[in-house]
Motif scaffolding. Sequence first.
Motif, mmCIF file in Angstrom:
data_model
loop_
_atom_site.group_PDB
_atom_site.id
_atom_site.type_symbol
_atom_site.label_atom_id
_atom_site.label_comp_id
_atom_site.label_asym_id
_atom_site.label_seq_id
_atom_site.Cartn_x
_atom_site.Cartn_y
_atom_site.Cartn_z
ATOM 1 N N UNK A 113 4.770 7.104 12.410
ATOM 2 C CA UNK A 113 5.423 6.037 13.147
ATOM 3 C C UNK A 113 6.926 6.276 13.166
ATOM 4 N N UNK A 114 7.463 6.697 12.021
ATOM 5 C CA UNK A 114 8.901 6.987 11.928
ATOM 6 C C UNK A 114 9.100 8.173 10.979
ATOM 7 N N UNK A 115 8.449 9.290 11.310
ATOM 8 C CA UNK A 115 8.571 10.490 10.478
ATOM 9 C C UNK A 115 8.098 10.238 9.067
ATOM 10 N N UNK A 116 8.896 10.646 8.092
ATOM 11 C CA UNK A 116 8.498 10.435 6.704
ATOM 12 C C UNK A 116 9.011 9.101 6.141
ATOM 13 N N UNK A 117 9.668 8.286 6.974
ATOM 14 C CA UNK A 117 10.145 6.965 6.535
ATOM 15 C C UNK A 117 9.046 5.907 6.590
ATOM 16 N N UNK A 118 8.155 6.025 7.576
ATOM 17 C CA UNK A 118 7.037 5.089 7.728
ATOM 18 C C UNK A 118 5.914 5.806 8.442
ATOM 19 N N UNK A 175 8.206 7.013 -4.478
ATOM 20 C CA UNK A 175 9.002 7.154 -3.261
ATOM 21 C C UNK A 175 8.560 6.236 -2.119
ATOM 22 N N UNK A 176 7.346 5.719 -2.187
ATOM 23 C CA UNK A 176 6.800 4.924 -1.088
ATOM 24 C C UNK A 176 6.149 3.646 -1.598
ATOM 25 N N UNK A 177 6.271 2.575 -0.808
ATOM 26 C CA UNK A 177 5.435 1.393 -0.979
ATOM 27 C C UNK A 177 4.122 1.684 -0.282
ATOM 28 N N UNK A 178 3.025 1.172 -0.810
ATOM 29 C CA UNK A 178 1.734 1.216 -0.124
ATOM 30 C C UNK A 178 1.464 -0.172 0.438
ATOM 31 N N UNK A 179 1.065 -0.242 1.699
ATOM 32 C CA UNK A 179 0.607 -1.494 2.286
ATOM 33 C C UNK A 179 -0.826 -1.251 2.736
ATOM 34 N N UNK A 180 -1.788 -1.843 2.018
ATOM 35 C CA UNK A 180 -3.214 -1.676 2.292
ATOM 36 C C UNK A 180 -3.640 -2.753 3.292
ATOM 37 N N UNK A 181 -4.237 -2.322 4.421
ATOM 38 C CA UNK A 181 -4.659 -3.243 5.474
ATOM 39 C C UNK A 181 -6.121 -2.932 5.830
ATOM 40 N N UNK A 182 -7.066 -3.743 5.359
ATOM 41 C CA UNK A 182 -8.479 -3.497 5.658
ATOM 42 C C UNK A 182 -8.790 -3.646 7.150
ATOM 43 N N UNK A 202 5.653 3.270 3.204
ATOM 44 C CA UNK A 202 7.016 2.889 3.565
ATOM 45 C C UNK A 202 7.976 3.501 2.551
ATOM 46 N N UNK A 203 8.807 4.430 2.999
ATOM 47 C CA UNK A 203 9.723 5.122 2.090
ATOM 48 C C UNK A 203 10.770 4.149 1.555
ATOM 49 N N UNK A 204 11.000 4.193 0.242
ATOM 50 C CA UNK A 204 11.949 3.257 -0.377
ATOM 51 C C UNK A 204 13.113 3.977 -1.052
ATOM 52 N N UNK A 205 13.111 5.303 -1.116
ATOM 53 C CA UNK A 205 14.247 5.999 -1.732
ATOM 54 C C UNK A 205 14.697 7.162 -0.873
#
Length: 111
Positions: free
Chosen positions: A1-6, A28-35, A108-111
């Motif tokens: 969606x946005x390279x390695x940022x998202x 380095x990343x948040x995980x957002x789990x969406x069933x 979602x990259x956070x660092x």
Amino acid sequence: IDGNRLFVNIVSYPTTSPENRFWEAHKDYLDVHVPIEGTEQIDLNFLEDLEVGEYKKEEDFQAAFGPARMHAILKPGDFLVCYPQDAHRTAIAVDGKPEQIRKAIFKVRIC
């Protein structure tokens, strides 16, 4: 969606018992789990309360070991955000009844 940022991974697998699954966390990343289909239990604990194994930087994978502190039952319409301190063990069968699930895991990259 946005390279390695998202980006998003769409995964499909059967749920199983906790003994057949592993704990993980990410730095380095948040995980957002969406069933998308099916119902899954995700076991949760704070990383600081678990025995920590090897961290694999190239995979952003922190291994961990120990008991669950809490559980979340996810079904379509729900979502769960896992921060770096949130160790999670996915693909646990709800009430011991395995089923095939499909979900999106947004990274979602956070660092």
